[in-house]
Motif scaffolding. Structure first.
Motif, PDB file in Angstrom:
ATOM      1  N   GLN A   1       7.096  44.121 115.413  1.00  0.00           N
ATOM      2  CA  GLN A   1       6.266  44.798 114.640  1.00  0.00           C
ATOM      3  C   GLN A   1       6.371  44.027 113.248  1.00  0.00           C
ATOM      4  OE1 GLN A   1       9.293  47.987 115.009  1.00  0.00           O
ATOM      5  NE2 GLN A   1       9.776  47.565 112.836  1.00  0.00           N
ATOM      6  N   PRO A   2       5.535  44.494 112.233  1.00  0.00           N
ATOM      7  CA  PRO A   2       5.509  43.566 111.027  1.00  0.00           C
ATOM      8  C   PRO A   2       6.947  43.445 110.292  1.00  0.00           C
ATOM      9  CG  PRO A   2       3.830  45.198 110.842  1.00  0.00           C
ATOM     10  CD  PRO A   2       4.636  45.685 111.995  1.00  0.00           C
ATOM     11  N   ILE A   3       7.069  42.412 109.687  1.00  0.00           N
ATOM     12  CA  ILE A   3       8.521  41.956 109.086  1.00  0.00           C
ATOM     13  C   ILE A   3       8.592  42.106 107.411  1.00  0.00           C
ATOM     14  CG2 ILE A   3      10.309  40.222 108.851  1.00  0.00           C
ATOM     15  CD1 ILE A   3       9.358  39.051 111.515  1.00  0.00           C
ATOM     16  N   ARG A   4       9.438  42.689 107.022  1.00  0.00           N
ATOM     17  CA  ARG A   4       9.362  42.750 105.517  1.00  0.00           C
ATOM     18  C   ARG A   4      10.344  41.750 104.831  1.00  0.00           C
ATOM     19  NH1 ARG A   4      11.822  47.521 102.066  1.00  0.00           N
ATOM     20  NH2 ARG A   4      13.333  47.538 103.650  1.00  0.00           N
ATOM     21  N   LEU A   5       9.823  40.849 104.196  1.00  0.00           N
ATOM     22  CA  LEU A   5      10.548  39.680 103.497  1.00  0.00           C
ATOM     23  C   LEU A   5      10.709  40.101 101.976  1.00  0.00           C
ATOM     24  CD1 LEU A   5      11.886  37.053 103.646  1.00  0.00           C
ATOM     25  CD2 LEU A   5       9.734  35.701 102.806  1.00  0.00           C
ATOM     26  N   ILE A   6      11.768  40.467 101.490  1.00  0.00           N
ATOM     27  CA  ILE A   6      11.992  40.771 100.204  1.00  0.00           C
ATOM     28  C   ILE A   6      12.655  39.536  99.364  1.00  0.00           C
ATOM     29  CG2 ILE A   6      13.735  42.193  98.593  1.00  0.00           C
ATOM     30  CD1 ILE A   6      13.830  44.361 100.766  1.00  0.00           C
ATOM     31  N   VAL A   7      11.734  39.357  98.348  1.00  0.00           N
ATOM     32  CA  VAL A   7      12.103  38.184  97.492  1.00  0.00           C
ATOM     33  C   VAL A   7      12.962  39.042  96.107  1.00  0.00           C
ATOM     34  CG1 VAL A   7      11.101  36.409  96.028  1.00  0.00           C
ATOM     35  CG2 VAL A   7      10.152  37.065  98.337  1.00  0.00           C
TER      36      VAL A   7
ATOM     37  N   ASP B   1       9.896  33.105  95.070  1.00  0.00           N
ATOM     38  CA  ASP B   1       8.516  33.838  95.377  1.00  0.00           C
ATOM     39  C   ASP B   1       7.552  32.693  96.146  1.00  0.00           C
ATOM     40  OD1 ASP B   1       6.691  36.054  95.323  1.00  0.00           O
ATOM     41  OD2 ASP B   1       5.421  34.484  94.286  1.00  0.00           O
ATOM     42  N   VAL B   2       7.335  31.589  95.532  1.00  0.00           N
ATOM     43  CA  VAL B   2       6.553  30.548  96.156  1.00  0.00           C
ATOM     44  C   VAL B   2       7.396  30.087  97.593  1.00  0.00           C
ATOM     45  CG1 VAL B   2       5.820  28.143  96.039  1.00  0.00           C
ATOM     46  CG2 VAL B   2       5.600  29.611  93.914  1.00  0.00           C
ATOM     47  N   ILE B   3       8.342  29.870  97.621  1.00  0.00           N
ATOM     48  CA  ILE B   3       9.284  29.504  98.917  1.00  0.00           C
ATOM     49  C   ILE B   3       8.910  30.465  99.763  1.00  0.00           C
ATOM     50  CG2 ILE B   3      11.260  28.569  99.969  1.00  0.00           C
ATOM     51  CD1 ILE B   3      12.017  27.468  97.215  1.00  0.00           C
ATOM     52  N   GLY B   4       9.258  32.003  99.374  1.00  0.00           N
ATOM     53  CA  GLY B   4       9.029  33.055 100.255  1.00  0.00           C
ATOM     54  C   GLY B   4       7.927  33.292 100.898  1.00  0.00           C
ATOM     55  N   ARG B   5       6.807  32.990 100.095  1.00  0.00           N
ATOM     56  CA  ARG B   5       5.337  33.333 100.691  1.00  0.00           C
ATOM     57  C   ARG B   5       4.804  32.188 101.172  1.00  0.00           C
ATOM     58  NH1 ARG B   5       3.035  37.682  98.051  1.00  0.00           N
ATOM     59  NH2 ARG B   5       4.258  38.536  96.413  1.00  0.00           N
ATOM     60  N   THR B   6       5.576  30.939 101.171  1.00  0.00           N
ATOM     61  CA  THR B   6       5.198  29.803 102.092  1.00  0.00           C
ATOM     62  C   THR B   6       5.773  29.982 103.373  1.00  0.00           C
ATOM     63  OG1 THR B   6       5.106  28.268 100.172  1.00  0.00           O
ATOM     64  CG2 THR B   6       5.419  27.114 102.388  1.00  0.00           C
ATOM     65  N   ILE B   7       6.930  30.730 103.581  1.00  0.00           N
ATOM     66  CA  ILE B   7       7.486  30.866 104.790  1.00  0.00           C
ATOM     67  C   ILE B   7       6.888  31.866 105.589  1.00  0.00           C
ATOM     68  CG2 ILE B   7       9.695  31.678 105.853  1.00  0.00           C
ATOM     69  CD1 ILE B   7      11.411  29.806 103.848  1.00  0.00           C
ATOM     70  N   ALA B   8       6.563  32.944 104.815  1.00  0.00           N
ATOM     71  CA  ALA B   8       5.649  34.258 105.325  1.00  0.00           C
ATOM     72  C   ALA B   8       4.465  33.788 105.863  1.00  0.00           C
ATOM     73  CB  ALA B   8       5.637  35.211 104.341  1.00  0.00           C
ATOM     74  N   ASN B   9       3.782  32.871 105.427  1.00  0.00           N
ATOM     75  CA  ASN B   9       2.323  32.665 105.803  1.00  0.00           C
ATOM     76  C   ASN B   9       2.733  31.989 107.276  1.00  0.00           C
ATOM     77  OD1 ASN B   9       0.982  33.603 103.799  1.00  0.00           O
ATOM     78  ND2 ASN B   9       1.180  31.713 102.519  1.00  0.00           N
ATOM     79  N   GLY B  10       3.614  31.001 107.049  1.00  0.00           N
ATOM     80  CA  GLY B  10       3.909  30.071 108.469  1.00  0.00           C
ATOM     81  C   GLY B  10       4.451  30.960 109.781  1.00  0.00           C
TER      82      GLY B  10
ATOM     83  N   ILE C   1       3.791  39.584 107.897  1.00  0.00           N
ATOM     84  CA  ILE C   1       4.870  39.355 107.102  1.00  0.00           C
ATOM     85  C   ILE C   1       4.840  39.769 105.849  1.00  0.00           C
ATOM     86  CG2 ILE C   1       6.883  37.891 106.577  1.00  0.00           C
ATOM     87  CD1 ILE C   1       6.566  37.662 109.488  1.00  0.00           C
ATOM     88  N   VAL C   2       5.179  41.046 105.294  1.00  0.00           N
ATOM     89  CA  VAL C   2       4.791  41.534 104.129  1.00  0.00           C
ATOM     90  C   VAL C   2       5.994  41.145 103.047  1.00  0.00           C
ATOM     91  CG1 VAL C   2       4.676  43.596 102.939  1.00  0.00           C
ATOM     92  CG2 VAL C   2       3.925  43.584 105.293  1.00  0.00           C
ATOM     93  N   VAL C   3       5.489  40.543 102.036  1.00  0.00           N
ATOM     94  CA  VAL C   3       6.284  39.982 101.108  1.00  0.00           C
ATOM     95  C   VAL C   3       6.555  41.018  99.764  1.00  0.00           C
ATOM     96  CG1 VAL C   3       6.826  38.288  99.225  1.00  0.00           C
ATOM     97  CG2 VAL C   3       5.940  37.722 101.524  1.00  0.00           C
ATOM     98  N   GLU C   4       7.577  41.320  99.491  1.00  0.00           N
ATOM     99  CA  GLU C   4       7.822  42.329  98.476  1.00  0.00           C
ATOM    100  C   GLU C   4       8.865  41.817  97.501  1.00  0.00           C
ATOM    101  OE1 GLU C   4      10.206  46.706  98.441  1.00  0.00           O
ATOM    102  OE2 GLU C   4       9.315  46.200 100.369  1.00  0.00           O
ATOM    103  N   ASN C   5       8.268  41.697  96.431  1.00  0.00           N
ATOM    104  CA  ASN C   5       9.249  41.030  95.217  1.00  0.00           C
ATOM    105  C   ASN C   5      10.099  42.405  94.641  1.00  0.00           C
ATOM    106  OD1 ASN C   5       6.405  39.515  94.947  1.00  0.00           O
ATOM    107  ND2 ASN C   5       8.401  38.301  94.357  1.00  0.00           N
ATOM    108  N   ARG C   6      11.192  42.096  94.575  1.00  0.00           N
ATOM    109  CA  ARG C   6      12.210  43.386  94.100  1.00  0.00           C
ATOM    110  C   ARG C   6      13.433  42.366  92.999  1.00  0.00           C
ATOM    111  NH1 ARG C   6      14.654  48.119  97.618  1.00  0.00           N
ATOM    112  NH2 ARG C   6      12.534  48.673  98.725  1.00  0.00           N
ATOM    113  N   PRO C   7      12.937  42.032  91.882  1.00  0.00           N
ATOM    114  CA  PRO C   7      13.643  41.293  90.786  1.00  0.00           C
ATOM    115  C   PRO C   7      14.617  42.230  90.415  1.00  0.00           C
ATOM    116  CG  PRO C   7      11.601  41.684  89.810  1.00  0.00           C
ATOM    117  CD  PRO C   7      11.443  42.349  91.425  1.00  0.00           C
ATOM    118  N   GLY C   8      15.653  41.423  89.736  1.00  0.00           N
ATOM    119  CA  GLY C   8      16.532  42.134  88.760  1.00  0.00           C
ATOM    120  C   GLY C   8      18.052  41.881  89.211  1.00  0.00           C
ATOM    121  N   ALA C   9      18.937  41.987  88.054  1.00  0.00           N
ATOM    122  CA  ALA C   9      20.355  41.821  88.171  1.00  0.00           C
ATOM    123  C   ALA C   9      20.634  40.443  88.485  1.00  0.00           C
ATOM    124  CB  ALA C   9      20.943  43.026  88.696  1.00  0.00           C
TER     125      ALA C   9
END
Length: 329
Positions: free
Chosen positions: A36-42, A51-60, A69-77
């Motif tokens: 099933q799809p994988i969620r990659l939280i950045v 973000d750039v590194i995460g999306r590069t890995i997600a594409n590959g 591979i769903v990339v989800e940005n959750r910045p903060g703290a």
């Protein structure tokens, strides 16, 4: 006696069969994974190094696994918000974290209280890239070397300011490390990300900063002065630029390893499978080009090597943060 012996034998065989069944069941998810799809939280904002590194890995990985591979940005703290979401997710390999090493090696010493324990609640999966801190100054400063910069800063105590990606960021810690080792004073100006800090350095609003790579093109264009690299080794991208250690600050090392993590308890077979596939992705020309474009360098390791690297970094950065007295709450 015969009945007792045969009964004991039956029990042993039943236990063995049960154990074999458990082992077989545990291996099935790793063999079939992912289904099933994988969620990659950045854990940092869009457009930054993570973000750039995460999306590069997600594409590959998406291509390799034939899954989304769903990339989800959750910045903060300082990375804690995204990391907390992964730490509390199901340990099944379908929720992963892309973050800077500082989230797991520095944050426990920067924050008095955290909603998770990075060492206990996250499992290192794969290193991805080493992000080097490049010491850059505005062209208005009458300096061209590290030695000249230190002399100028000492002659003008407290008059210089430096930008960073935010309180507790790797670029902030690099700046504090420079102040300690060079015995200079400068005012820290935190920004909401490295991009606005770089913009203000270009505009002369701050005098210097440690840049994670995007500033290299501006240095090449003469808009900034690149004085040194704050890593243990020179950067392959600018091999003519000395390290701070070579420039009179022995032992200076403020680089950061970005990598992928999973919730603690994720099956070892799945972690190993992810590590192998991520390492393959990072060796592709597309990944190398994308990561070099942000001034970072590919760094692949086995799971055990990554775990050991994180352990050493935690001890090193923890000692520095305590000695410098840096706290975020």
């Amino acid at each position: 006696m015969k009945t007792s012996t045969s009964l004991a034998g039956l029990i042993r065989r039943a236990l063995c069969a049960a154990l074999l069944g458990v082992a077989a069941a545990a291996s099935v998810p790793a063999q079939d994974y992912p289904t099933q799809p994988i969620r990659l939280i950045v854990s940092f904002p869009p457009g930054g190094a993570a973000d750039v590194i995460g999306r590069t890995i997600a594409n590959g990985l998406g291509e390799a696994f034939k899954q989304t591979i769903v990339v989800e940005n959750r910045p903060g703290a300082n990375g804690n918000i995204g990391a907390d979401a992964v730490a509390k997710a199901a340990p099944d390999g379908y929720t992963l974290l892309m973050s800077s090493g500082g989230t797991v090696t520095a944050n426990p010493f920067l924050f008095s209280k955290m909603s998770f324990d990075p060492e206990k609640d996250l499992t290192p999966v794969a290193s991805a890239a080493v992000v080097r801190p490049y010491l850059m100054v505005h062209p208005s400063l009458p300096v061209n070397t590290v030695q000249e910069f230190i002399a100028y800063a000492r002659a003008n105590p407290g008059k210089l300011s430096y930008g960073s990606a935010g309180n507790g960021s790797s670029l902030h810690l690099a700046g504090e490390m420079l102040k300690r080792d060079a015995k200079i004073e400068a005012t820290h100006v935190p920004y909401r990300g490295a991009a606005p800090a770089l913009n203000d350095l270009l505009a002369g609003q701050v005098h210097f900063m440690f840049d994670s790579g995007p500033g290299l093109k501006h240095a090449q264009a003469g808009k900034l002065k690149l004085l040194a690299v704050g890593s243990a080794q020179r950067s392959p991208q600018v091999p003519h630029v000395p390290t701070l250690a070579e420039s009179g600050l022995p032992g200076f090392d403020a680089d950061t390893v970005f990598g992928v993590y999973a919730p603690a308890g994720t099956p070892t077979a799945i972690v190993n499978k992810l590590n192998a596939e991520i390492n393959k992705v990072l060796r592709t020309p597309q990944a190398v080009a994308a990561i070099h474009a942000i001034g970072a360098d590919i760094l692949t390791m086995s799971v055990s090597e990554f775990v050991e690297r994180q352990r050493a970094e935690r001890a090193r950065m923890g000692a520095f943060i305590k000695q410098a007295g840096i706290k975020l709450d």
